[in-house]
Design a protein around this motif. Sequence first.
Motif, PDB file in Angstrom:
ATOM      1  N   ARG A  15       0.845  -1.191   0.000  1.00 43.30           N
ATOM      2  CA  ARG A  15       0.000   0.000   0.000  1.00 43.30           C
ATOM      3  C   ARG A  15       0.882   1.243   0.000  1.00 43.30           C
ATOM      4  NH1 ARG A  15      -2.286   2.931   4.150  1.00 43.30           N
ATOM      5  NH2 ARG A  15      -1.529   1.549   5.770  1.00 43.30           N
ATOM      6  N   ARG A  16       0.599   2.129  -0.941  1.00 40.02           N
ATOM      7  CA  ARG A  16       1.394   3.361  -1.010  1.00 40.02           C
ATOM      8  C   ARG A  16       1.240   4.141   0.284  1.00 40.02           C
ATOM      9  NH1 ARG A  16      -0.118   3.919  -6.453  1.00 40.02           N
ATOM     10  NH2 ARG A  16      -1.846   5.298  -5.952  1.00 40.02           N
ATOM     11  N   ASN A  17       2.354   4.656   0.726  1.00 37.70           N
ATOM     12  CA  ASN A  17       2.373   5.432   1.960  1.00 37.70           C
ATOM     13  C   ASN A  17       2.129   4.561   3.201  1.00 37.70           C
ATOM     14  OD1 ASN A  17       2.839   7.891   3.241  1.00 37.70           O
ATOM     15  ND2 ASN A  17       0.645   8.310   3.459  1.00 37.70           N
ATOM     16  N   ILE A 168       0.227   5.010  12.423  1.00 38.75           N
ATOM     17  CA  ILE A 168      -0.970   4.330  11.910  1.00 38.75           C
ATOM     18  C   ILE A 168      -1.965   5.366  11.400  1.00 38.75           C
ATOM     19  CG2 ILE A 168      -2.910   2.824  12.521  1.00 38.75           C
ATOM     20  CD1 ILE A 168      -0.473   1.203  12.874  1.00 38.75           C
ATOM     21  N   GLY A 170      -1.526   8.852  11.866  1.00 40.65           N
ATOM     22  CA  GLY A 170      -0.931  10.156  11.578  1.00 40.65           C
ATOM     23  C   GLY A 170      -0.084  10.137  10.317  1.00 40.65           C
ATOM     24  N   ARG A 173       5.820   7.755   8.943  1.00 40.58           N
ATOM     25  CA  ARG A 173       5.977   6.446   8.319  1.00 40.58           C
ATOM     26  C   ARG A 173       7.399   5.946   8.556  1.00 40.58           C
ATOM     27  NH1 ARG A 173       1.510   7.073   8.428  1.00 40.58           N
ATOM     28  NH2 ARG A 173      -0.101   6.980   6.821  1.00 40.58           N
TER      29      ARG A 173
ATOM     30  N   ILE B  61      -5.592  -3.002  -1.813  1.00 44.30           N
ATOM     31  CA  ILE B  61      -5.578  -1.558  -1.593  1.00 44.30           C
ATOM     32  C   ILE B  61      -4.230  -1.038  -2.072  1.00 44.30           C
ATOM     33  CG2 ILE B  61      -5.660   0.261   0.144  1.00 44.30           C
ATOM     34  CD1 ILE B  61      -7.199  -1.801   1.911  1.00 44.30           C
ATOM     35  N   ILE B  62      -4.258  -0.136  -3.024  1.00 48.36           N
ATOM     36  CA  ILE B  62      -3.001   0.407  -3.544  1.00 48.36           C
ATOM     37  C   ILE B  62      -2.739   1.771  -2.918  1.00 48.36           C
ATOM     38  CG2 ILE B  62      -1.792   1.188  -5.611  1.00 48.36           C
ATOM     39  CD1 ILE B  62      -2.111  -1.838  -5.409  1.00 48.36           C
ATOM     40  N   ASP B  63      -3.709   2.640  -3.050  1.00 49.05           N
ATOM     41  CA  ASP B  63      -3.524   3.954  -2.461  1.00 49.05           C
ATOM     42  C   ASP B  63      -3.827   3.885  -0.983  1.00 49.05           C
ATOM     43  OD1 ASP B  63      -3.382   7.085  -3.063  1.00 49.05           O
ATOM     44  OD2 ASP B  63      -4.851   6.692  -1.503  1.00 49.05           O
ATOM     45  N   GLY B  64      -2.898   4.286  -0.179  1.00 53.53           N
ATOM     46  CA  GLY B  64      -3.125   4.247   1.259  1.00 53.53           C
ATOM     47  C   GLY B  64      -2.800   5.570   1.903  1.00 53.53           C
ATOM     48  N   SER B  65      -3.007   6.621   1.153  1.00 50.06           N
ATOM     49  CA  SER B  65      -2.692   7.935   1.727  1.00 50.06           C
ATOM     50  C   SER B  65      -3.536   8.160   2.981  1.00 50.06           C
ATOM     51  CB  SER B  65      -2.907   9.040   0.697  1.00 50.06           C
ATOM     52  OG  SER B  65      -4.095   8.824  -0.017  1.00 50.06           O
ATOM     53  N   LEU B  67      -6.242   5.746   5.656  1.00 52.47           N
ATOM     54  CA  LEU B  67      -6.843   4.440   5.936  1.00 52.47           C
ATOM     55  C   LEU B  67      -8.351   4.522   5.710  1.00 52.47           C
ATOM     56  CD1 LEU B  67      -5.099   3.517   9.297  1.00 52.47           C
ATOM     57  CD2 LEU B  67      -4.534   2.688   7.008  1.00 52.47           C
ATOM     58  N   GLN B  70     -10.363   6.202   8.257  1.00 51.13           N
ATOM     59  CA  GLN B  70     -10.287   7.666   8.386  1.00 51.13           C
ATOM     60  C   GLN B  70     -11.191   8.376   7.381  1.00 51.13           C
ATOM     61  OE1 GLN B  70      -5.940   7.641   7.838  1.00 51.13           O
ATOM     62  NE2 GLN B  70      -5.766   8.506   9.874  1.00 51.13           N
TER      63      GLN B  70
END
Lengths: 208, 208
Positions: A15-17, A168, A170, A173, B61-65, B67, B70
Amino acid sequence: MSQPIRLALLLGSCRRNGNTPGIASWVQKLVDARLNPAGTPKAFDIIPVDPTKAPHPYGPIIDGSRLPAQINDAQEYSTEAIQEWSQFIASCAGFIVVTPQYNGGYPGELKNAIDHLYREWRGKPIITIAFGGHGGGKCAVQLQGVYAQLKMRIPVEPVCLTLPRTYIEGEERVSTDGKYPDFLAQYVDAVGEAADGLKASLVSNESN
Amino acid sequence: MSQPIRLALLLGSCRRNGNTPGIASWVQKLVDARLNPAGTPKAFDIIPVDPTKAPHPYGPIIDGSRLPAQINDAQEYSTEAIQEWSQFIASCAGFIVVTPQYNGGYPGELKNAIDHLYREWRGKPIITIAFGGHGGGKCAVQLQGVYAQLKMRIPVEPVCLTLPRTYIEGEERVSTDGKYPDFLAQYVDAVGEAADGLKASLVSNESN
């Protein structure tokens, strides 16, 4: 001189980010230092596997004309991607899983990667580094059930890393840049001991 | 006249030549007959969800900017596919999962479908029909851990169907053609009771 023993480091998610690539790079450095002490010939080769790149097959099992458990030769898999995945996993003597916990379980892409194959896993040792806001222990327990079903060997208990909430929910990373956050220091010994367990399991298997 | 209550029937896998589509069609008929008795207005609409087709988001899930936990508004999801999945799941009052057990756990594509969202599941009831050569109970237990983490409601124990070996390792498959194999007959009552439990849970929630 013998070839290094090949270990795959399976990333549960890319997962990005997310934190997985950073934690995986930290685990790789620790395990490499533990299993390949300075001044000795390289005994173990640790290969990270990103779920978004080959040889990882990505996605679910689509062709199911035969179950993986019924396949004895990589050539019998339905696509070149799965054949490649089979050959790669067959070439590895043991596994290190680094994975986030998602909703009390393992990420789907990790399970798909496992389920594409069967005999390739059997009898091989696997260690797990799980992480989450509460340590990822539920994910680790579910994975151990899967490993047991596949008749893999589990030489040590999972290492469960509790990430600070800022990692998690915030913006912080774990980065792959080699500067690891202080909270990881408390887990260095546990990862080293897991690496020792993996090595001992490999050695005991060779002597069988 | 009020709209029928929407229930999604989530297929755990659509592996070609697998048993899921056939068993799911059998479950859909049974649940529909139980919840929509002849001669009464249609109270429940049961919508099968094939993991290979929209609105199922497929893949990990690719984009995880951010969660899923959230995200408060479907428009905040990173792709139209996930927005569509969010809107669909939000429109459903309850869920029926029909899934094979793979290696002692749930299929990856089912977990990915769950993990794409968060608030959309919360507080809603879900029932599970798992199957496998030994009933799929390990898969069902792992899923219940995931549902609990998502704060879903689990009104009844999972129904676990043991498939004859010829349906797992052999050539036989449960077909969607409406002619169901005899071995399923023993589970008709259990599926009906699960449907009753789902309905009761929905009604009790409405009266809260």
